[in-house]
Structures are given as structure tokens and as C-alpha cells.
Design a protein around this motif. Structure first.
Motif, mmCIF file in Angstrom:
data_model
loop_
_atom_site.group_PDB
_atom_site.id
_atom_site.type_symbol
_atom_site.label_atom_id
_atom_site.label_comp_id
_atom_site.label_asym_id
_atom_site.label_seq_id
_atom_site.Cartn_x
_atom_site.Cartn_y
_atom_site.Cartn_z
ATOM 1 N N LEU A 238 0.833 -1.207 0.000
ATOM 2 C CA LEU A 238 0.000 0.000 0.000
ATOM 3 C C LEU A 238 0.865 1.253 0.000
ATOM 4 N N VAL A 239 1.897 1.282 0.805
ATOM 5 C CA VAL A 239 2.780 2.450 0.861
ATOM 6 C C VAL A 239 3.544 2.636 -0.446
ATOM 7 N N GLN A 240 4.002 1.533 -1.037
ATOM 8 C CA GLN A 240 4.821 1.622 -2.242
ATOM 9 C C GLN A 240 4.032 1.994 -3.488
ATOM 10 N N ASN A 241 2.739 1.675 -3.538
ATOM 11 C CA ASN A 241 1.990 1.825 -4.787
ATOM 12 C C ASN A 241 0.814 2.789 -4.718
ATOM 13 N N PHE A 242 0.486 3.314 -3.537
ATOM 14 C CA PHE A 242 -0.675 4.189 -3.412
ATOM 15 C C PHE A 242 -0.332 5.428 -2.597
ATOM 16 N N VAL A 243 -1.076 6.499 -2.864
ATOM 17 C CA VAL A 243 -0.981 7.719 -2.063
ATOM 18 C C VAL A 243 -2.388 8.118 -1.637
ATOM 19 N N THR A 244 -2.487 8.798 -0.527
ATOM 20 C CA THR A 244 -3.764 9.323 -0.044
ATOM 21 C C THR A 244 -3.756 10.827 -0.231
ATOM 22 N N VAL A 245 -4.685 11.333 -1.030
ATOM 23 C CA VAL A 245 -4.764 12.763 -1.326
ATOM 24 C C VAL A 245 -6.148 13.267 -0.920
ATOM 25 N N THR A 246 -6.295 14.585 -0.941
ATOM 26 C CA THR A 246 -7.564 15.224 -0.595
ATOM 27 C C THR A 246 -8.165 15.828 -1.853
ATOM 28 N N ASP A 247 -9.427 15.483 -2.142
ATOM 29 C CA ASP A 247 -10.071 16.030 -3.338
ATOM 30 C C ASP A 247 -10.638 17.415 -3.052
ATOM 31 N N ARG A 248 -11.356 17.937 -4.018
ATOM 32 C CA ARG A 248 -11.874 19.306 -3.889
ATOM 33 C C ARG A 248 -12.913 19.430 -2.795
ATOM 34 N N GLN A 249 -13.589 18.354 -2.473
ATOM 35 C CA GLN A 249 -14.585 18.391 -1.390
ATOM 36 C C GLN A 249 -13.959 18.146 -0.018
ATOM 37 N N GLY A 250 -12.628 17.997 0.033
ATOM 38 C CA GLY A 250 -11.954 17.782 1.306
ATOM 39 C C GLY A 250 -11.965 16.348 1.771
ATOM 40 N N ARG A 251 -12.344 15.428 0.892
ATOM 41 C CA ARG A 251 -12.373 14.022 1.262
ATOM 42 C C ARG A 251 -11.037 13.360 0.932
ATOM 43 N N GLU A 252 -10.659 12.396 1.745
ATOM 44 C CA GLU A 252 -9.436 11.640 1.478
ATOM 45 C C GLU A 252 -9.704 10.590 0.406
ATOM 46 N N VAL A 253 -8.832 10.553 -0.592
ATOM 47 C CA VAL A 253 -8.985 9.637 -1.716
ATOM 48 C C VAL A 253 -7.698 8.832 -1.861
ATOM 49 N N VAL A 254 -7.829 7.515 -1.992
ATOM 50 C CA VAL A 254 -6.682 6.635 -2.207
ATOM 51 C C VAL A 254 -6.568 6.367 -3.708
ATOM 52 N N ARG A 255 -5.419 6.663 -4.278
ATOM 53 C CA ARG A 255 -5.193 6.407 -5.699
ATOM 54 C C ARG A 255 -3.780 5.857 -5.910
ATOM 55 N N MET A 256 -3.587 5.236 -7.076
ATOM 56 C CA MET A 256 -2.293 4.642 -7.390
ATOM 57 C C MET A 256 -1.262 5.739 -7.656
ATOM 58 N N ARG A 257 -0.035 5.471 -7.280
ATOM 59 C CA ARG A 257 1.050 6.417 -7.493
ATOM 60 C C ARG A 257 1.348 6.583 -8.981
ATOM 61 N N GLU A 258 1.686 7.804 -9.361
ATOM 62 C CA GLU A 258 2.183 8.099 -10.699
ATOM 63 C C GLU A 258 3.687 8.296 -10.608
ATOM 64 N N ALA A 259 4.418 7.645 -11.493
ATOM 65 C CA ALA A 259 5.881 7.678 -11.412
ATOM 66 C C ALA A 259 6.429 9.091 -11.520
ATOM 67 N N ASP A 260 5.834 9.915 -12.376
ATOM 68 C CA ASP A 260 6.379 11.253 -12.615
ATOM 69 C C ASP A 260 6.074 12.217 -11.485
ATOM 70 N N THR A 261 4.891 12.120 -10.905
ATOM 71 C CA THR A 261 4.481 13.099 -9.891
ATOM 72 C C THR A 261 4.638 12.600 -8.464
ATOM 73 N N ASP A 262 4.341 11.337 -8.219
ATOM 74 C CA ASP A 262 4.363 10.811 -6.850
ATOM 75 C C ASP A 262 5.626 10.011 -6.543
#
Length: 601
Positions: free
Chosen positions: A285-309
Motif C-alpha cells: 500500500l505504501v509503495q503503490n498508493f498515495v492518499t490525497v484530498t479532493d476538492r470536497q476535502g475528502r481523502e482519496v486513495v489512488r495509485m502512485r504516478e511515477a512522474d508526480t508521486d
């Protein structure tokens, strides 16, 4: 502590299949097997007579020849530390070691090896068993391997064989040896990132369901987990659209976080968090996913992008939940998931020419060392450990033939000063612009005085600065010439295109001298003819692949894969010795009938 809930049958299964084998492999508690070290029984008379009648004047099989020539080569006392001194007596570990070596020599499964102990006359002869001996259950072999790995005895069988051969004069130090590596595929599927995420969640669910099904049922009830993870995650079941595949992958990430939050909740039994599959899920989970906040302030789990994350480096990235030691490797145009095997063998024996054999052949080339790493480890980092292993066995060579992936300038010096070994290997040429173009003044055109800490250019001008530094982990010396000296120089275009003064980088004196000497020598026909000896290691790798299927790991995890390769190397040595003892010459390559005509009188 396992009696949670009312499903006593499941917890009894957990005790029998998980807890008791762990106690057995670690030698703890009442489930302990003892070993009373002693000599192996001699082959019984009826077995001896059967071998004599069956084989007669024909070539005796390998197990018979090994027992006759080497006797009790794997003594029980050498493995006694992996077993207890009290409790029910177990099978002889020395004889189990020989069974495992013979298993590798014939490329058998555990069941087939146990059947061979019961059925084959030659195996009974080697083990000193009677004709009516029932042998053992095949599961004993996996328990034996687990104990050997748990006590760090993976290399013991090769140590014992090498020691016995050295005592007979078949192996000697200060000869010639060669080393090369080959890829090994892990005993797991090759997964993409989405498959890895889903299969890791599935593996964790399976482990928790076996450990505490009542607790897990209360967590995943009515959420569709059975539909998503009831069968293994396969790429062919996933949609072709990248956006839809990413959406499914993000769903696996959300499920992983939900399960981990439940496992680490305050009311959850603490031992659930210590299950290996749960810890692997956390790492994936740590190696392949990040937890970000969307525009509504909710936490969203998505897969890491090599260039940005960013993604973890290959040396630490988990590629399968079932083998956390396997890594992805690449060698030129070959990529694989698994391990890398380094094989070292003697190369003093000269191959016999095609045609009738004349005289007594010299002892065969024998494997002196094997090292197994994950696939991401570079060859150059293994030269020093290989020399350390050979020194431990008392088999350091005088000349070590390796390809260009193993040496470095520093290793040329350290191998000679620490072990008196000459590395025979091609080195990369000078990559400076002047050296590549063969037009102008490269580093060799400058006179460098390390005692005075000064360099002189081809026009006779002294350097202006001498600065020790570290580049890519290697100590170097950066030498600069004054700008005022270089700008008006009439041959500046042959020296540098920079506006400032010329700068050259050199290694410390001993290292640079060894590097220059090796580069000069490798261009001579004599050196190239000598280096041809290294190519013979390819036949050793080919034999290991054809006979023991080395490129496919039998077991999961680096310790067990390392044990597998050590036993296979021992088996290959016995195969070569068997051919030598029985007068059957093994040729490194196939000789055609046409080629034999040249050597026919």
C-alpha cells in the motif's frame, strides 16, 4: 490466544497447519525432533549383491559411486545444531542432505525423491538402508530444508563436499577460477501493479480468514469482498481501458486501507497485525498508493504516478505478495522477476580433444562457490563477497576470470592486496571526449606526480590545483589548470573546448596505475587468448540449466532459493565426479561426426 469465537475447527486447523510447523522448524517446545549423531550404516549385504548383479561390468550409477568414493560425506554432526538433543529421534540429517542432493541431480519432486528412497536399489546402497526399509514421508524433506534455512546452514553441504575433495587433492587453492551470473525466475506469477494490489489484498484476506474467521466476517460482511477476491486476480479479467483498470486498482487500494485500519483498530487482537501477509499488504500500500484530498476535502486513495508521486527503487519494490524477496532485474535486453545466481568453478582442466581418450584425464572442473541474490543486485558488488567465500573455504585462486560486469578499478587493487588474486577481465575504455575521438590530449598525455601533487600538461605547464573528492562513491583527484595558461595555448583545441582551464580527473595512484596497466594489456593478442578461458563458464551455466532447471526457482524466498542453488551446485559436482571416476568424459560442447574425422588416425 487463538481460542477466539466459536469456530474451534478453524482454530484447530490454524494450530496444526501454522503454529505447530513453526515450532517444529525452529526447534522449540514439545514438537522437537532430536538427532543422535553417529556413523551411517554400511550398505547391507543383500543390497551390495543386488548392485553387483544388476550392473555387473556396466557403469555403476551415481549414488553407488558417490558412496564408494566419498563414504559418509555429509556427517550428521555437521547439521546437529539445527536439531534438538531430546525428544523423538528423527531421520539422519546427513542422509537427508544426500537425498536432497540426489533429488537435485535427477530433478525430482519431494514425492518422487521419497519414492526413490523406498524403491531404488542405488539410493538404498548410498544411504545404507535395508531392502525392506520404508523410508520416510515426503513432507520430511520440506521440514529438513526449513530447519537448515532457520539455522543458516544453506552452504553446509557444499562446504563439506569441497572440504572432502580438497583433502583428496581434487581441489586446490591458487589455481584458475572463473565466475559468471545467470537469471533465475521466481516461483510466482509476474504481476502488473493492478494485479499486485488486488492479489496482495486477497493474500491478506486469506491469512486473516485462516487466523480469525469470525473477526474477518464482521469486518467484510455485505461489502462484496467475496466477489472481488474469491478467486485470484488475473490481468485477462481486467478491462482493456487504462482508465477503467486504474479505477479498479484504486478500488484495491481503498480495500487495502480499509482492511488495515480494521486490523490496527484498538479492539482488534494485536497478533493479527503481526501476520506476515498483513505486513506485506501495508508495504505494498505504501509503495503503490498515495492518499490525497479532493476538492470536497475528502481523502482519496489512488495509485502512485511515477512522474508526480514517485515509485520505490527496484531494490526495495515488492513484486509479489507470496515472495517478498523477489525483485525485477535487467541485463542488457533481458528483464525478469526473481533472483540472480553467481557460479564460480575451477578452470585448470583442459578439455580433451575429440576422439579416443588417451591416458588418465585430469580431475574435472568443479564448482567452488555459488551466491544467490535478488535480481536487482549488480554484479560488481558481488566480487568481494565471492572472494570472501572462497577464502573461507581455503580455495582462493591466483587468477580469477570474470566479465566486465564484475570488476572496478578499486577491485583490481583490493583483490591483489587482500587476497593476492589477479582479476583477468576487460575494463571499460576511457570515455573522455579526447579518448573517444582518438584526437587530442586525453588523460594519459599528462604527466602526473602524485608525490608532489601536481600534473604537467603536454606543453610543459604545471597544474594550478589538486583536489581530492568523491564521485559516485569512489575517491578521485580533480586536477585543474589555470585559465590564464590554457586560453592562449596554441593547442587548446586539442585539449579542451571549455573557456576555463583544462580539468582532468584521476584515481589514487595505485588504483589508476592498475587501471591503466589492465587497459593496455587487454589490447594484446596474448591477453585475449588467455581471456578465452572465461567462456567455459557458459557450459557450467548450461549444464545447471539442462540438468537441474536452475533458471526456475523451486521455492519462494531468498533463503530457500539460496539453499536450492547450493544443493544443485553440489549435485553438479557429483555428476562431474561420477563421470570422471567411471571414465566417462563429459565434453563441454557437442562434437559432430565430421569434427571427429580430424582426430581419427
Amino acid at each position: 490466544r487463538f481460542a477466539r469465537g466459536s469456530d474451534s475447527v478453524a482454530h484447530l486447523w490454524l494450530w496444526m497447519m501454522v503454529v505447530r510447523p513453526v515450532l517444529s522448524s525452529s526447534g522449540r517446545g514439545w514438537w522437537r525432533v532430536s538427532v543422535r549423531a553417529g556413523s551411517w550404516p554400511e550398505p547391507v549385504a543383500e543390497i551390495r549383491e543386488a548392485v553387483r548383479v544388476i550392473h555387473g561390468s556396466r557403469q555403476r550409477p551415481l549414488p553407488v559411486v558417490v558412496r564408494d568414493e566419498l563414504g559418509e560425506v555429509f556427517a550428521d554432526a555437521a547439521f546437529a545444531e539445527a536439531f534438538g538433543v531430546s525428544g523423538p529421534a528423527g531421520w539422519s540429517p546427513g542422509r537427508l542432505a544426500l537425498v536432497t542432493v540426489l533429488q537435485m541431480a535427477e530433478n525430482l519432486t519431494d514425492r518422487q525423491a521419497a519414492e526413490a528412497v523406498r524403491d531404488k536399489i542405488s539410493w538404498k546402497y548410498a544411504l545404507g538402508l535395508s531392502l525392506s526399509d520404508p523410508g520416510f514421508d515426503f513432507s520430511v524433506l520440506s521440514q529438513f530444508r526449513a530447519r537448515i534455512v532457520a539455522h543458516g546452514l544453506e552452504a553446509r553441504v557444499l562446504d563439506l563436499l569441497v572440504g572432502a575433495l580438497a583433502g583428496r587433492g581434487l581441489l586446490k587453492a591458487r589455481g584458475k577460477q572463473r565466475t559468471d551470473s545467470t537469471h533465475v525466475l521466481a516461483a510466482v506469477r509476474d504481476l502488473n501493479r493492478v494485479e499486485l494490489a488486488g492479489e496482495t489484498v486477497r493474500a491478506a484476506l486469506e491469512a486473516v480468514a485462516a487466523a480469525d474467521p469470525g473477526w474477518l466476517a464482521s469486518v467484510i460482511e455485505g461489502t462484496g469482498w467475496q466477489q472481488r477476491y474469491g478467486q485470484r486476480v488475473d490481468g485477462w479479467r481486467l478491462p482493456a481501458s487504462k482508465s477503467k483498470r486504474d479505477e479498479i486498482g484504486n478500488g484495491y487500494g481503498r480495500d487495502a486501507r480499509t482492511l488495515l485500519e480494521a486490523v490496527y483498530a484498538p479492539g482488534t487482537p494485536q497478533w493479527l497485525a503481526r501476520l506476515p501477509a498483513v505486513d506485506v499488504l501495508r508495504l505494498v500500500l505504501v509503495q503503490n498508493f498515495v492518499t490525497v484530498t479532493d476538492r470536497q476535502g475528502r481523502e482519496v486513495v489512488r495509485m502512485r504516478e511515477a512522474d508526480t508521486d514517485g515509485l520505490p527503487p527496484g531494490r526495495s519494490k515488492i513484486t509479489s505478495p507470496y515472495d517478498i524477496d523477489a525483485r525485477r532485474g535487467r541485463k542488457r535486453d533481458l528483464g525478469w522477476n526473481g533472483y540472480k545466481l553467481h557460479i564460480s568453478e575451477t578452470c585448470d582442466a583442459v578439455p580433451a580433444p575429440p576422439g579416443p581418450a588417451t591416458g588418465t584425464p585430469p580431475p574435472p572442473n568443479l564448482i567452488t562457490n555459488v551466491v544467490t541474490t535478488d535480481a536487482s543486485v549488480a554484479d560488481t558488488t558481488m566480487t568481494a563477497p565471492i572472494h570472501a567465500d572462497l577464502a573461507r573455504r581455503g580455495l582462493l585462486p591466483a587468477a580469477h576470470y570474470v566479465d566486465s560486469g564484475y570488476p572496478s578499478a578499486a577491485l583490481l587493487v583490493s583483490s591483489r592486496t587482500d587476497h593476492q588474486i589477479t582479476l583477468v577481465t576487460p575494463l571499460l575504455a576511457d570515455t573522455s571526449r579526447q579518448a573517444r575521438a582518438a584526437d587530442g590530449y586525453d588523460r594519459t598525455a599528462f604527466t602526473i606526480d602524485h608525490d608532489q601533487r601536481q600534473a604537467t600538461c603536454p606543453q610543459g605547464h604545471p597544474s594550478g590545483s589538486w583536489t581530492p573528492a568523491v564521485q559516485r562513491g569512489n575517491p578521485v583527484i580533480v586536477i585543474r589548470f589555470p585559465t590564464g595558461t590554457c586560453r592562449p595555448c596554441p593547442v587548446k583545441t586539442l585539449c579542451t573546448t571549455a573557456d576555463r582551464g583544462r580539468q582532468i580527473t584521476t584515481r589514487p595512484h595505485a588504483v589508476q596505475h592498475a587501471l591503466d596497466h589492465a587497459r593496455t594489456a587487454q589490447d594484446t593478442p596474448q591477453w585475449q587468448a588467455t581471456y578465452n578461458l572465461r567462456a567455459g563458464i557458459e557450459s557450467a551455466i548450461a549444464q545447471s540449466v539442462k540438468v537441474t532447471d536452475t533458471r526456475r526457482a523451486r521455492y519462494r524466498g531468498l533463503p530457500k532459493t539460496r539453499l536450492e542453488h547450493t544443493f544443485k551446485a553440489t549435485a553438479l559436482n557429483l555428476i562431474r565426479l561420477h563421470a570422471w571416476w567411471t571414465g566417462h568424459h563429459l565434453t563441454p560442447q557437442h562434437t559432430t561426426h565430421l569434427a571427429r574425422l580430424e582426430h581419427t588416425p
